[in-house]
Enzyme design. Structure first.
Site, PDB file in Angstrom:
ATOM      1  N   ASP A  95       0.787  -1.236   0.000  1.00 14.40           N
ATOM      2  CA  ASP A  95       0.000   0.000   0.000  1.00 14.40           C
ATOM      3  C   ASP A  95       0.819   1.285   0.000  1.00 14.40           C
ATOM      4  O   ASP A  95       0.308   2.347   0.343  1.00 14.40           O
ATOM      5  CB  ASP A  95      -0.902  -0.006   1.238  1.00 14.40           C
ATOM      6  CG  ASP A  95      -0.100  -0.219   2.522  1.00 14.40           C
ATOM      7  OD1 ASP A  95       1.117   0.015   2.507  1.00 14.40           O
ATOM      8  OD2 ASP A  95      -0.704  -0.612   3.546  1.00 14.40           O
ATOM      9  N   GLU A 117       0.237  -9.000  -1.281  1.00 10.57           N
ATOM     10  CA  GLU A 117      -0.426  -8.460  -0.077  1.00 10.57           C
ATOM     11  C   GLU A 117      -1.654  -7.630  -0.466  1.00 10.57           C
ATOM     12  O   GLU A 117      -1.811  -6.462  -0.096  1.00 10.57           O
ATOM     13  CB  GLU A 117       0.520  -7.639   0.814  1.00 10.57           C
ATOM     14  CG  GLU A 117       0.023  -7.528   2.248  1.00 10.57           C
ATOM     15  CD  GLU A 117       0.907  -6.697   3.158  1.00 10.57           C
ATOM     16  OE1 GLU A 117       0.752  -5.471   3.212  1.00 10.57           O
ATOM     17  OE2 GLU A 117       1.783  -7.280   3.830  1.00 10.57           O
ATOM     18  N   GLU A 131      -2.385   5.100   2.830  1.00 16.00           N
ATOM     19  CA  GLU A 131      -2.269   3.692   2.413  1.00 16.00           C
ATOM     20  C   GLU A 131      -3.605   3.051   2.041  1.00 16.00           C
ATOM     21  O   GLU A 131      -3.666   2.246   1.114  1.00 16.00           O
ATOM     22  CB  GLU A 131      -1.567   2.871   3.499  1.00 16.00           C
ATOM     23  CG  GLU A 131      -0.078   3.184   3.666  1.00 16.00           C
ATOM     24  CD  GLU A 131       0.198   4.386   4.564  1.00 16.00           C
ATOM     25  OE1 GLU A 131      -0.780   4.999   5.081  1.00 16.00           O
ATOM     26  OE2 GLU A 131       1.368   4.728   4.758  1.00 16.00           O
ATOM     27  N   HIS A 206       5.533   5.365  13.479  1.00 13.15           N
ATOM     28  CA  HIS A 206       5.964   6.244  12.395  1.00 13.15           C
ATOM     29  C   HIS A 206       4.848   6.752  11.492  1.00 13.15           C
ATOM     30  O   HIS A 206       5.069   7.596  10.655  1.00 13.15           O
ATOM     31  CB  HIS A 206       6.965   5.498  11.499  1.00 13.15           C
ATOM     32  CG  HIS A 206       6.298   4.464  10.628  1.00 13.15           C
ATOM     33  ND1 HIS A 206       5.980   3.209  11.093  1.00 13.15           N
ATOM     34  CD2 HIS A 206       5.861   4.515   9.350  1.00 13.15           C
ATOM     35  CE1 HIS A 206       5.383   2.524  10.123  1.00 13.15           C
ATOM     36  NE2 HIS A 206       5.287   3.293   9.065  1.00 13.15           N
ATOM     37  N   ARG A 208       2.008   8.358   9.206  1.00 10.09           N
ATOM     38  CA  ARG A 208       1.678   9.768   8.925  1.00 10.09           C
ATOM     39  C   ARG A 208       0.520  10.271   9.793  1.00 10.09           C
ATOM     40  O   ARG A 208       0.559  11.386  10.309  1.00 10.09           O
ATOM     41  CB  ARG A 208       1.301   9.926   7.450  1.00 10.09           C
ATOM     42  CG  ARG A 208       2.467  10.318   6.559  1.00 10.09           C
ATOM     43  CD  ARG A 208       2.012  10.536   5.121  1.00 10.09           C
ATOM     44  NE  ARG A 208       3.003  11.260   4.330  1.00 10.09           N
ATOM     45  CZ  ARG A 208       4.128  10.723   3.877  1.00 10.09           C
ATOM     46  NH1 ARG A 208       4.430   9.479   4.137  1.00 10.09           N
ATOM     47  NH2 ARG A 208       4.978  11.446   3.160  1.00 10.09           N
ATOM     48  N   HIS A 239      12.241   5.705  13.468  1.00  9.67           N
ATOM     49  CA  HIS A 239      12.188   5.963  12.015  1.00  9.67           C
ATOM     50  C   HIS A 239      12.978   7.233  11.687  1.00  9.67           C
ATOM     51  O   HIS A 239      13.006   8.169  12.488  1.00  9.67           O
ATOM     52  CB  HIS A 239      10.708   6.125  11.647  1.00  9.67           C
ATOM     53  CG  HIS A 239      10.415   6.105  10.178  1.00  9.67           C
ATOM     54  ND1 HIS A 239      10.845   7.074   9.306  1.00  9.67           N
ATOM     55  CD2 HIS A 239       9.718   5.219   9.420  1.00  9.67           C
ATOM     56  CE1 HIS A 239      10.418   6.801   8.082  1.00  9.67           C
ATOM     57  NE2 HIS A 239       9.733   5.667   8.120  1.00  9.67           N
TER      58      HIS A 239
HETATM   59  C1  UD1 Z   1       6.391   5.083   3.986  1.00 10.40           C
HETATM   60  C2  UD1 Z   1       5.041   4.574   3.464  1.00 10.40           C
HETATM   61  C3  UD1 Z   1       4.299   3.848   4.569  1.00 10.40           C
HETATM   62  C4  UD1 Z   1       5.165   2.772   5.209  1.00 10.40           C
HETATM   63  C5  UD1 Z   1       6.488   3.380   5.632  1.00 10.40           C
HETATM   64  C6  UD1 Z   1       7.396   2.310   6.160  1.00 10.40           C
HETATM   65  C7  UD1 Z   1       3.882   5.968   1.810  1.00 10.40           C
HETATM   66  C8  UD1 Z   1       3.017   7.141   1.595  1.00 10.40           C
HETATM   67  N1  UD1 Z   1       4.220   5.728   3.078  1.00 10.40           N
HETATM   68  O1  UD1 Z   1       6.088   6.069   4.976  1.00 10.40           O
HETATM   69  O2  UD1 Z   1       3.142   3.239   4.013  1.00 10.40           O
HETATM   70  O3  UD1 Z   1       4.506   2.278   6.341  1.00 10.40           O
HETATM   71  O4  UD1 Z   1       7.114   3.994   4.504  1.00 10.40           O
HETATM   72  O5  UD1 Z   1       8.424   2.815   6.941  1.00 10.40           O
HETATM   73  O6  UD1 Z   1       4.250   5.313   0.870  1.00 10.40           O
HETATM   74  N2  UD1 Z   1      13.681   8.933   5.544  1.00 10.40           N
HETATM   75  C9  UD1 Z   1      15.066   8.906   5.523  1.00 10.40           C
HETATM   76  N3  UD1 Z   1      15.703   7.741   5.172  1.00 10.40           N
HETATM   77  C10 UD1 Z   1      15.038   6.606   4.885  1.00 10.40           C
HETATM   78  C11 UD1 Z   1      13.623   6.617   4.937  1.00 10.40           C
HETATM   79  C12 UD1 Z   1      12.958   7.778   5.248  1.00 10.40           C
HETATM   80  O7  UD1 Z   1      15.695   9.916   5.789  1.00 10.40           O
HETATM   81  O8  UD1 Z   1      15.684   5.580   4.584  1.00 10.40           O
HETATM   82  C13 UD1 Z   1      12.978  10.188   5.900  1.00 10.40           C
HETATM   83  C14 UD1 Z   1      13.007  11.231   4.750  1.00 10.40           C
HETATM   84  O9  UD1 Z   1      13.107  12.495   5.291  1.00 10.40           O
HETATM   85  C15 UD1 Z   1      11.624  11.023   4.115  1.00 10.40           C
HETATM   86  C16 UD1 Z   1      10.784  10.760   5.357  1.00 10.40           C
HETATM   87  O10 UD1 Z   1      11.612   9.915   6.175  1.00 10.40           O
HETATM   88  O11 UD1 Z   1      11.203  12.149   3.380  1.00 10.40           O
HETATM   89  C17 UD1 Z   1       9.458  10.105   5.121  1.00 10.40           C
HETATM   90  O12 UD1 Z   1       9.571   8.968   4.260  1.00 10.40           O
HETATM   91  P1  UD1 Z   1       8.282   8.491   3.402  1.00 10.40           P
HETATM   92  O13 UD1 Z   1       8.635   7.290   2.617  1.00 10.40           O
HETATM   93  O14 UD1 Z   1       7.712   9.660   2.655  1.00 10.40           O
HETATM   94  O15 UD1 Z   1       7.213   8.182   4.518  1.00 10.40           O
HETATM   95  P2  UD1 Z   1       7.173   7.026   5.594  1.00 10.40           P
HETATM   96  O16 UD1 Z   1       6.514   7.589   6.803  1.00 10.40           O
HETATM   97  O17 UD1 Z   1       8.474   6.373   5.704  1.00 10.40           O
HETATM   98  N1  UDP Z   2      11.892  -3.015  10.960  1.00  5.70           N
HETATM   99  C1  UDP Z   2      13.280  -3.090  10.886  1.00  5.70           C
HETATM  100  N2  UDP Z   2      14.020  -2.200  11.617  1.00  5.70           N
HETATM  101  C2  UDP Z   2      13.445  -1.240  12.405  1.00  5.70           C
HETATM  102  C3  UDP Z   2      12.037  -1.185  12.469  1.00  5.70           C
HETATM  103  C4  UDP Z   2      11.278  -2.074  11.717  1.00  5.70           C
HETATM  104  O1  UDP Z   2      13.824  -3.929  10.199  1.00  5.70           O
HETATM  105  O2  UDP Z   2      14.182  -0.472  13.031  1.00  5.70           O
HETATM  106  C5  UDP Z   2      11.087  -3.953  10.152  1.00  5.70           C
HETATM  107  C6  UDP Z   2      10.032  -4.724  10.878  1.00  5.70           C
HETATM  108  O3  UDP Z   2      10.554  -5.917  11.427  1.00  5.70           O
HETATM  109  C7  UDP Z   2       9.015  -4.990   9.762  1.00  5.70           C
HETATM  110  C8  UDP Z   2       9.119  -3.748   8.908  1.00  5.70           C
HETATM  111  O4  UDP Z   2      10.379  -3.175   9.205  1.00  5.70           O
HETATM  112  O5  UDP Z   2       9.405  -6.094   8.971  1.00  5.70           O
HETATM  113  C9  UDP Z   2       8.020  -2.805   9.201  1.00  5.70           C
HETATM  114  O6  UDP Z   2       8.271  -1.624   8.560  1.00  5.70           O
HETATM  115  P1  UDP Z   2       7.571  -0.269   8.949  1.00  5.70           P
HETATM  116  O7  UDP Z   2       7.124  -0.303  10.364  1.00  5.70           O
HETATM  117  O8  UDP Z   2       8.492   0.811   8.538  1.00  5.70           O
HETATM  118  O9  UDP Z   2       6.333  -0.207   7.938  1.00  5.70           O
HETATM  119  P2  UDP Z   2       4.883  -0.831   7.915  1.00  5.70           P
HETATM  120  O10 UDP Z   2       4.961  -2.283   8.187  1.00  5.70           O
HETATM  121  O11 UDP Z   2       4.070  -0.087   8.912  1.00  5.70           O
HETATM  122  O12 UDP Z   2       4.393  -0.508   6.543  1.00  5.70           O
END
Ligand code: UD1
Ligand code: UDP
Length: 367
Positions: A95, A117, A131, A206, A208, A239
């Site tokens: 998603d 999924e 999502e 984490h 939104r 995160h």
């Molecule tokens: C995204 C997904 C969410 C998923 C989550 C998993 C969307 C809209 N959201 O949300 O469904 O649950 O990933 O974690 O697709 N950032 C870093 N380094 C990284 C990753 C993120 O610096 O490796 C920071 C950046 O500033 C980035 C911000 O986190 O802009 C947000 O990342 P983003 O992918 O937009 O949103 P998530 O909350 O991670």
């Molecule tokens: N995870 C990880 N390291 C972390 C936190 C989470 O490897 O520090 C793994 C966790 O075991 C799971 C996945 O990341 O497999 C979940 O990702 P996240 O919570 O970012 O996204 P969501 O599942 O909510 O989409």
């Protein structure tokens, strides 16, 4: 048959890498991987663990990126990849905005999409946001729907999606065969230094829709639980989103019972979970993983698209108010019967063979 697997964030990578490896093991299939780089460090951590080397990397991540930016960057950049690879099928996951935009780009190129999924729903388009809408859009754009559970299949059926739907289990359970070992040594210094002999809550948050006030309430609940239980320890890999960190660090960094650290790799995460008493999270993936390890899950959200875990008795949806979170966790920590009932519940998300089933189905379709 040529399959192009597209993903961009940590959870997609954890759930798609086992499928990539299963596809690669089959000589009849040519497998290509495109990462969007919606995440960077958190994605690369996963690729390293599974030793998956992408054929294409769109590298789109920007600090505090907007949904519009992710969508347009993925749609625009996927065009060239699809033109170059001309796959028979594009496989996307779950998603995220990466998955929704990659499915849309594939549709524009009239390439069928397989959705891994598929069929998770809360029926609230603002939670999880964005999502829930991404899921619905991906279902509309997909030809093949790999549903983890019977509940997910039924949800698709109610929306009129009946062709190409298969119940496969969730590939997240497949990932455990690559991550958990009997004598595991942690890579993260914070986890290596942590005494799991103390009762430990493993926590992540984490989403939104939890940014801002809900995240503050969650942190307040953690502080209150620590006050009530002086022997309790909380480990929270935070995160990398600055919008998460700017709330969590000021609220929790001075609590001596709480360890905050950077995101840990998935092997560290699974092994830390195995050594914890309880998981406190708004993550989707953790709701599926914790039951596999026999750990109760307290969900930091107002609803869940994973009702199977709640029905099985392994998860409780606690909401995002401080009092409700404290009450739920307190009961699980203090009432032995409640704890044991949750820890012994059966994991409804699969048997670790979902990837093989998806590969076999794809071969049937494309033979
Ligand atoms: C995204 C997904 C969410 C998923 C989550 C998993 C969307 C809209 N959201 O949300 O469904 O649950 O990933 O974690 O697709 N950032 C870093 N380094 C990284 C990753 C993120 O610096 O490796 C920071 C950046 O500033 C980035 C911000 O986190 O802009 C947000 O990342 P983003 O992918 O937009 O949103 P998530 O909350 O991670
Ligand atoms: N995870 C990880 N390291 C972390 C936190 C989470 O490897 O520090 C793994 C966790 O075991 C799971 C996945 O990341 O497999 C979940 O990702 P996240 O919570 O970012 O996204 P969501 O599942 O909510 O989409």
């Amino acid at each position: 048959m040529k399959a192009l697997v597209v993903f961009g964030t940590r959870p997609e990578a954890i759930k798609m890498c086992p499928l990539v490896l299963a596809l690669q093991r089959d000589d009849a299939i040519e497998t290509k991987v495109c990462v969007t780089g919606q995440h960077r460090e958190m994605l690369d951590q996963v690729l390293e663990i599974f030793r998956v080397v992408p054929d294409h990397d769109l590298n789109i991540m920007r600090p505090q990126q907007t949904l519009e930016l992710i969508t347009t960057a993925v749609v625009e950049n996927m065009g060239a990849v699809l033109e170059a690879e001309k796959p028979d099928v594009v496989l996307v996951h779950g998603d995220t905005t990466t998955s929704m935009a990659a499915a849309l780009a594939s549709f524009y190129h009239q390439i069928p999409v397989g959705h891994v999924e598929a069929g998770l729903r809360t029926y609230n388009i603002y939670s999880p946001f964005p999502e829930e809408m991404n899921r619905k859009l991906i279902s509309a754009l997909s030809t093949y729907h790999f549903a983890p559970t019977e509940t997910n299949r039924a949800a698709l059926e109610r929306e009129g999606v009946e062709q190409g739907v298969h119940v496969t289990g969730n590939t997240v359970i497949d990932a455990f065969q690559y991550t958990t070992y009997d004598s595991y040594e942690f890579v993260s210094p914070a986890l290596a230094a942590h005494d799991f002999g103390q009762p430990t809550i493993l926590m992540t948050a984490h989403r939104r829709e939890n940014l801002g006030a809900p995240m503050e309430h969650i942190c307040d609940a953690v502080n209150e639980l620590c006050r009530r239980h002086p022997d309790l320890r909380v480990v929270y890999p935070v995160h990398l989103n600055p919008a998460v960190r700017n709330t969590v660090f000021p609220k929790l960094q001075d609590n001596p019972q709480v360890t905050l650290c950077d995101p840990v790799d998935v092997q560290d995460m699974h092994n830390a979970m195995a050594r914890s008493v309880l998981v406190l999270t708004d993550s989707g993936g953790l709701q599926e993983e914790a039951p596999h390890l026999g750990k109760p899950v307290v969900v930091l959200r107002t609803e869940t698209e994973r009702p199977e875990a709640v029905e099985a008795g392994t998860a409780v949806v606690a909401g995002v108010q401080t009092d409700s979170i404290v009450d739920v966790v307190d009961t699980i920590l203090t009432d032995k019967e409640t704890y044991e009932r949750m820890a012994e519940a059966i994991n409804p998300y699969g048997d670790g063979h979902a990837s093989e089933r998806i590969v076999a189905l794809l071969k049937e379709y494309f033979a």
